[in-house]
Motif scaffolding. Structure first.
Motif, PDB file in Angstrom:
ATOM      1  N   LEU A 203       0.850  -1.184   0.000  1.00 35.85           N
ATOM      2  CA  LEU A 203       0.000   0.000   0.000  1.00 35.85           C
ATOM      3  C   LEU A 203       0.888   1.238   0.000  1.00 35.85           C
ATOM      4  CD1 LEU A 203      -2.663  -0.993   2.692  1.00 35.85           C
ATOM      5  CD2 LEU A 203      -2.974  -0.941   0.212  1.00 35.85           C
ATOM      6  N   PRO A 204       0.550   2.254  -0.794  1.00 41.48           N
ATOM      7  CA  PRO A 204       1.375   3.477  -0.811  1.00 41.48           C
ATOM      8  C   PRO A 204       1.203   4.266   0.475  1.00 41.48           C
ATOM      9  CG  PRO A 204      -0.565   3.754  -2.200  1.00 41.48           C
ATOM     10  CD  PRO A 204      -0.568   2.317  -1.752  1.00 41.48           C
ATOM     11  N   GLU A 205       2.310   4.751   1.011  1.00 47.35           N
ATOM     12  CA  GLU A 205       2.269   5.555   2.232  1.00 47.35           C
ATOM     13  C   GLU A 205       2.148   7.023   1.835  1.00 47.35           C
ATOM     14  OE1 GLU A 205       2.443   7.887   5.079  1.00 47.35           O
ATOM     15  OE2 GLU A 205       4.453   7.994   4.182  1.00 47.35           O
ATOM     16  N   PHE A 206       0.975   7.602   2.037  1.00 48.80           N
ATOM     17  CA  PHE A 206       0.807   9.009   1.666  1.00 48.80           C
ATOM     18  C   PHE A 206       0.288   9.873   2.808  1.00 48.80           C
ATOM     19  CE2 PHE A 206      -3.060   6.767   0.301  1.00 48.80           C
ATOM     20  CZ  PHE A 206      -4.040   7.481   0.965  1.00 48.80           C
ATOM     21  N   ASN A 207      -0.101   9.249   3.927  1.00 49.40           N
ATOM     22  CA  ASN A 207      -0.587  10.063   5.041  1.00 49.40           C
ATOM     23  C   ASN A 207       0.460  11.055   5.523  1.00 49.40           C
ATOM     24  OD1 ASN A 207      -3.103   8.926   5.090  1.00 49.40           O
ATOM     25  ND2 ASN A 207      -2.747   7.606   6.854  1.00 49.40           N
ATOM     26  N   SER A 208       1.739  10.648   5.473  1.00 46.79           N
ATOM     27  CA  SER A 208       2.791  11.544   5.960  1.00 46.79           C
ATOM     28  C   SER A 208       2.855  12.823   5.135  1.00 46.79           C
ATOM     29  CB  SER A 208       4.152  10.840   5.950  1.00 46.79           C
ATOM     30  OG  SER A 208       4.545  10.510   4.636  1.00 46.79           O
ATOM     31  N   HIS A 209       2.500  12.746   3.857  1.00 49.47           N
ATOM     32  CA  HIS A 209       2.504  13.951   3.024  1.00 49.47           C
ATOM     33  C   HIS A 209       1.396  14.905   3.469  1.00 49.47           C
ATOM     34  CE1 HIS A 209       5.395  12.481  -0.047  1.00 49.47           C
ATOM     35  NE2 HIS A 209       4.957  11.301   0.347  1.00 49.47           N
ATOM     36  N   VAL A 210       0.232  14.340   3.799  1.00 48.30           N
ATOM     37  CA  VAL A 210      -0.871  15.173   4.295  1.00 48.30           C
ATOM     38  C   VAL A 210      -0.494  15.770   5.651  1.00 48.30           C
ATOM     39  CG1 VAL A 210      -3.324  15.232   4.848  1.00 48.30           C
ATOM     40  CG2 VAL A 210      -2.496  13.655   3.102  1.00 48.30           C
ATOM     41  N   PHE A 211       0.043  14.937   6.542  1.00 49.41           N
ATOM     42  CA  PHE A 211       0.437  15.411   7.871  1.00 49.41           C
ATOM     43  C   PHE A 211       1.459  16.540   7.774  1.00 49.41           C
ATOM     44  CE2 PHE A 211      -0.363  11.030  10.084  1.00 49.41           C
ATOM     45  CZ  PHE A 211      -1.696  11.122   9.746  1.00 49.41           C
ATOM     46  N   SER A 212       2.467  16.345   6.910  1.00 47.50           N
ATOM     47  CA  SER A 212       3.520  17.355   6.771  1.00 47.50           C
ATOM     48  C   SER A 212       2.939  18.691   6.354  1.00 47.50           C
ATOM     49  CB  SER A 212       4.563  16.896   5.746  1.00 47.50           C
ATOM     50  OG  SER A 212       5.234  15.738   6.184  1.00 47.50           O
ATOM     51  N   ALA A 213       2.005  18.659   5.395  1.00 53.46           N
ATOM     52  CA  ALA A 213       1.384  19.900   4.933  1.00 53.46           C
ATOM     53  C   ALA A 213       0.585  20.557   6.059  1.00 53.46           C
ATOM     54  CB  ALA A 213       0.491  19.615   3.730  1.00 53.46           C
ATOM     55  N   MET A 214      -0.155  19.759   6.836  1.00 54.38           N
ATOM     56  CA  MET A 214      -0.934  20.310   7.942  1.00 54.38           C
ATOM     57  C   MET A 214      -0.028  20.918   9.001  1.00 54.38           C
ATOM     58  SD  MET A 214      -3.807  17.288   8.383  1.00 54.38           S
ATOM     59  CE  MET A 214      -4.822  18.181   9.567  1.00 54.38           C
ATOM     60  N   ILE A 215       1.088  20.255   9.273  1.00 52.34           N
ATOM     61  CA  ILE A 215       2.030  20.746  10.289  1.00 52.34           C
ATOM     62  C   ILE A 215       2.671  22.046   9.834  1.00 52.34           C
ATOM     63  CG2 ILE A 215       4.263  20.235  11.379  1.00 52.34           C
ATOM     64  CD1 ILE A 215       3.235  17.228  11.350  1.00 52.34           C
ATOM     65  N   ARG A 216       3.091  22.101   8.560  1.00 56.93           N
ATOM     66  CA  ARG A 216       3.686  23.340   8.048  1.00 56.93           C
ATOM     67  C   ARG A 216       2.678  24.478   8.076  1.00 56.93           C
ATOM     68  NH1 ARG A 216       5.863  19.801   4.148  1.00 56.93           N
ATOM     69  NH2 ARG A 216       4.348  20.530   2.596  1.00 56.93           N
ATOM     70  N   GLU A 217       1.437  24.175   7.712  1.00 56.14           N
ATOM     71  CA  GLU A 217       0.390  25.191   7.713  1.00 56.14           C
ATOM     72  C   GLU A 217       0.143  25.724   9.118  1.00 56.14           C
ATOM     73  OE1 GLU A 217      -3.703  24.148   6.367  1.00 56.14           O
ATOM     74  OE2 GLU A 217      -3.140  25.288   4.591  1.00 56.14           O
ATOM     75  N   ALA A 218       0.350  24.866  10.129  1.00 59.08           N
ATOM     76  CA  ALA A 218       0.157  25.272  11.524  1.00 59.08           C
ATOM     77  C   ALA A 218       1.416  25.864  12.132  1.00 59.08           C
ATOM     78  CB  ALA A 218      -0.301  24.074  12.357  1.00 59.08           C
ATOM     79  N   GLY A 219       2.477  26.037  11.328  1.00 54.99           N
ATOM     80  CA  GLY A 219       3.688  26.686  11.817  1.00 54.99           C
ATOM     81  C   GLY A 219       4.737  25.756  12.367  1.00 54.99           C
ATOM     82  N   GLY A 220       4.576  24.441  12.193  1.00 55.89           N
ATOM     83  CA  GLY A 220       5.562  23.495  12.711  1.00 55.89           C
ATOM     84  C   GLY A 220       6.544  23.045  11.647  1.00 55.89           C
ATOM     85  N   LEU A 221       7.532  22.269  12.067  1.00 60.48           N
ATOM     86  CA  LEU A 221       8.513  21.665  11.171  1.00 60.48           C
ATOM     87  C   LEU A 221       8.280  20.158  11.175  1.00 60.48           C
ATOM     88  CD1 LEU A 221      11.760  23.600  12.213  1.00 60.48           C
ATOM     89  CD2 LEU A 221      10.420  23.923  10.124  1.00 60.48           C
ATOM     90  N   ALA A 222       8.018  19.590  10.011  1.00 59.37           N
ATOM     91  CA  ALA A 222       7.721  18.162   9.909  1.00 59.37           C
ATOM     92  C   ALA A 222       8.975  17.391   9.524  1.00 59.37           C
ATOM     93  CB  ALA A 222       6.622  17.923   8.884  1.00 59.37           C
ATOM     94  N   ASP A 223       9.191  16.273  10.206  1.00 56.25           N
ATOM     95  CA  ASP A 223      10.332  15.398   9.914  1.00 56.25           C
ATOM     96  C   ASP A 223       9.785  13.981   9.728  1.00 56.25           C
ATOM     97  OD1 ASP A 223      12.793  14.194   9.661  1.00 56.25           O
ATOM     98  OD2 ASP A 223      13.229  14.197  11.819  1.00 56.25           O
ATOM     99  N   VAL A 224       9.731  13.535   8.461  1.00 55.81           N
ATOM    100  CA  VAL A 224       9.164  12.220   8.164  1.00 55.81           C
ATOM    101  C   VAL A 224      10.242  11.154   8.294  1.00 55.81           C
ATOM    102  CG1 VAL A 224       7.972  10.812   6.450  1.00 55.81           C
ATOM    103  CG2 VAL A 224       7.480  13.267   6.606  1.00 55.81           C
ATOM    104  N   HIS A 225       9.986  10.147   9.122  1.00 55.76           N
ATOM    105  CA  HIS A 225      10.920   9.052   9.361  1.00 55.76           C
ATOM    106  C   HIS A 225      10.600   7.883   8.426  1.00 55.76           C
ATOM    107  CE1 HIS A 225      12.734  10.335  13.398  1.00 55.76           C
ATOM    108  NE2 HIS A 225      12.024  11.356  12.959  1.00 55.76           N
ATOM    109  N   PRO A 226      11.534   6.960   8.259  1.00 52.76           N
ATOM    110  CA  PRO A 226      11.262   5.781   7.418  1.00 52.76           C
ATOM    111  C   PRO A 226      10.101   4.953   7.972  1.00 52.76           C
ATOM    112  CG  PRO A 226      13.611   5.990   7.882  1.00 52.76           C
ATOM    113  CD  PRO A 226      12.918   6.975   8.764  1.00 52.76           C
TER     114      PRO A 226
END
Length: 649
Positions: A203-226
């Motif tokens: 299954l393709p992992e795409f939730n992290s892309h949505v999360f990262s965008a939400m975090i950046r929009e809220a002023g945070g820094l997103a760090d996606v791990h393996p």
């Protein structure tokens, strides 16, 4: 296999209070840092910012003209013009320049006459003190507070900071959020192979892309791990590694439910404490909230469900507000409007539910059409115009019952939308694309409930137009009889959109040898049907009745889908051997097609909308050559009469 159970389901508001109060108690807020003015956009001010200089820093001219001492001009009038000596009583000055010493007013150049080769300046009206002058500190005074804590810096704030001489801006340090995707079947987008997706091996992992965008929009820094497999020890190691790397918050995606391989809550408990596991909200129920202890650090962790809609609800409820709290700013609030559901929206008592809806304003009233409610329907996120919250003590909302809808789009976008309810066709999405490109103020929002459902929505005044292809068995004429029966008192226009081929959608090579409606009754043939009230269902029933084939002989007759594309997907997946639909759906998924006839797919439009500017734009689109060429390229369509008014009631 060992299965885990939820703790008692916690109400969303209680879960938020438990989560935030515990974080305030144990976790330090992200500290302050300074950002160069050039990098301060969208950062959040951490302390009051004072002006380092006054603006303007001097008394300056607000007009081109002459600078004078106002009191020297009080005797000037039309009957008794006053003559001033250049560079003694008056001084030429340009806008923005500082006033010469001893002056306190500016007379516009248009009101000055020149004599003696420019040495004498004549005025016919007195000036008053500080006329046409920008006084020192008129905008801001040095040491004055110009931005308060919690202000999110935008372009206008950049201007104020620059004018105030602030080149290094005190801001809240951006919270660092570690995102750890988990699941043995999950593969990163840049590593996954298409054949593994098709075969169900990955299954393709795409939730992290949505999360990262939400975090950046809220002023945070997103760090996606393996991606971490479903292994408790590996999950624990990944959590500790994220904390050691400096994460202020960890988002653990998937594994928060109660399955035998769902370890999130267990691992959080082993490394610290679980505050909440299981929240009385749908979607989003299987969320876990906790704190993990790593040495002297105590770091909040949220375990989100794997299904994207559930996961995003958990992010909206608990992560975005926390990031705003840490940055001392108010969490964003969505605008709300009163909406009337077109259909009943049932709900499960005891669970607060979030229902994503399409919205359209029809004759001044906002109507809502629910989108599919599955936790994995990602398109319900991108297609939604708003969200309706159903309280947990409620069994649902009745059709036409006024409710509050939170807007996901602007009010202008909602008001600029034409709401189409009725039969599905791929050309409706094409109309929307053309509208947005050629008339950016407008769009077409469509909801698919079948031809009959669309006529009923028109009858109730719930939409602007309906897609329809209902065949009259006696006359062989499309739509007119149904309109007369369902809309006897509503004057409408019947507008041809397309002629389209209906037929059997089949796997490549037609392995079952389907050639006619009689073949649907053969043993071993699995059929996928359209929903009751759809024109395709009417066509099927007409053909079965004509041949004397009882519906009980059709395996899958009661297995329904709401769109032609979903029928094609059911065949492609092997769920069915054959479905009845349009050629364009078969073409889109590379399937075979056996035509059974050409039908007329029309738009039913109340005549009162004939001069609505949105409807005028729609007619321009469907009558354009570019639109017709795009329709023909999809295959299975005829456009000879596209855009014609073929009948009026």
């Amino acid at each position: 296999m060992e299965r885990h159970t939820y703790l008692t389901l916690t109400a969303p508001e209680e879960a938020r209070e438990r989560w935030f109060s515990r974080i305030r108690e144990l976790c330090a807020e992200p500290e302050e840092e300074f950002a160069p003015l050039s990098e301060a956009l969208h950062r959040v001010i951490s302390r009051p910012v004072e002006a380092r200089r006054s603006s303007p820093a001097f008394h300056g001219a607000a007009m081109d003209g002459i600078a004078v001492k106002a009191e020297r001009t009080f005797s000037a009038s039309l009957r008794s013009p006053l003559r001033l000596t250049l560079n003694s009583d008056a001084f030429w000055i340009n806008t923005g320049h500082p006033l010469p010493e001893g002056t306190n007013a500016v007379i516009m150049v248009e009101n000055v006459n020149v004599e003696d080769e420019g040495q004498t300046l004549v005025i016919e009206k007195a000036a008053f003190p500080w006329q046409h002058v920008r006084k020192l500190g008129e905008d801001m005074v040095a040491t004055e507070i110009i931005l308060a804590p919690g202000t999110r810096v935008g372009p206008y704030e950049i201007g104020a900071l620059a004018a105030a001489g602030v080149t290094s801006v005190p801001v809240c340090r951006q919270p660092r959020v570690a995102i750890i995707p988990s699941g043995s079947e999950i593969v990163a987008l840049d590593e996954i192979r298409e054949e593994d997706i098709q075969a169900g091996r990955a299954l393709p992992e795409f939730n992290s892309h949505v999360f990262s965008a939400m975090i950046r929009e809220a002023g945070g820094l997103a760090d996606v791990h393996p991606v971490v497999p479903d292994d408790r020890s590996e999950l624990k190691a990944a959590l500790l590694a994220a904390v050691e790397k400096g994460a202020d918050l960890v988002v653990l995606n998937a594994g928060s439910s109660a399955g035998s391989h769902d370890y999130s809550a267990q691992v959080i408990g082993e490394l610290g404490e679980v505050l909440v596991h299981g929240i009385a909200v749908m979607p989003g129920k299987p969320a876990a909230l906790g704190i993990i202890h790593a040495g002297e650090r105590k770091v909040p962790v949220i375990g989100t469900p794997g299904y994207p809609v559930s996961a995003i609800v958990a992010m909206e409820e608990f992560v975005v507000p926390l990031l705003c709290l840490w940055q001392k700013r108010e969490a964003p609030h969505r605008e709300k409007v009163e909406a009337l559901p077109c259909n009943p929206i049932p709900s499960r008592p005891g669970m607060e539910e979030r229902v994503r809806v399409k919205l359209g304003v029809v004759d001044g009233r906002c109507y809502a059409v629910p989108l599919p409610r599955g936790a994995g329907t990602v398109t319900s996120l991108s297609r939604a115009d708003g969200i309706i919250r159903i309280p947990r003590d409620c069994e649902g909302i009745g059709a036409g019952e006024a409710v509050e809808a939170e807007l996901l789009r602007t009010r202008e976008q909602i008001e600029g939308a034409l709401l189409a309810i009725g039969s599905h066709d791929n050309t409706l999405d094409l109309i929307d694309s053309f509208l947005r490109r050629t008339h950016p103020r407008f769009r077409l929002t469509s909801a698919h409930v079948g031809s009959l459902g669309g006529l009923l929505a028109l009858q109730r005044g719930q939409c602007h137009l309906a897609g329809c292809h209902l065949l009259d068995e006696e006359s062989g004429v499309y739509n007119q009889r149904a309109i007369r029966e369902q809309l006897p008192d509503l004057p409408v226009m019947l507008v041809r959109l397309v002629d389209r081929e209906q037929g059997f959608i089949l796997m490549p090579g037609n392995p079952c040898g389907i050639r006619s409606f009689d073949d649907l009754a053969r043993d071993g043939v699995r059929f996928i049907n359209r929903q009751r009230g759809s024109g395709t269902r009417v066509l099927l029933d007409y053909q079965l009745k004509k041949r004397g084939i009882p519906v009980t002989r059709i395996a899958g007759y009661r297995d329904e889908e709401y769109t032609h594309m979903n029928v094609a997907a059911a065949v492609l997946s092997g769920r069915a051997d054959v479905g009845l639909g349009v050629r364009s759906a078969a073409n889109a998924l590379g399937l075979d097609f056996v035509p059974v006839g050409v039908e007329e797919y029309d738009l039913v439009i109340p005549r009162r909308y004939r001069n609505d500017e949105r409807m005028i734009a729609l007619f321009e689109v469907i009558r354009s050559q570019a639109f017709k060429e795009s329709v023909l390229a999809m295959g299975g369509y005829g456009v000879d009469r596209t855009g014609d008014i073929v009948w009026e009631s």
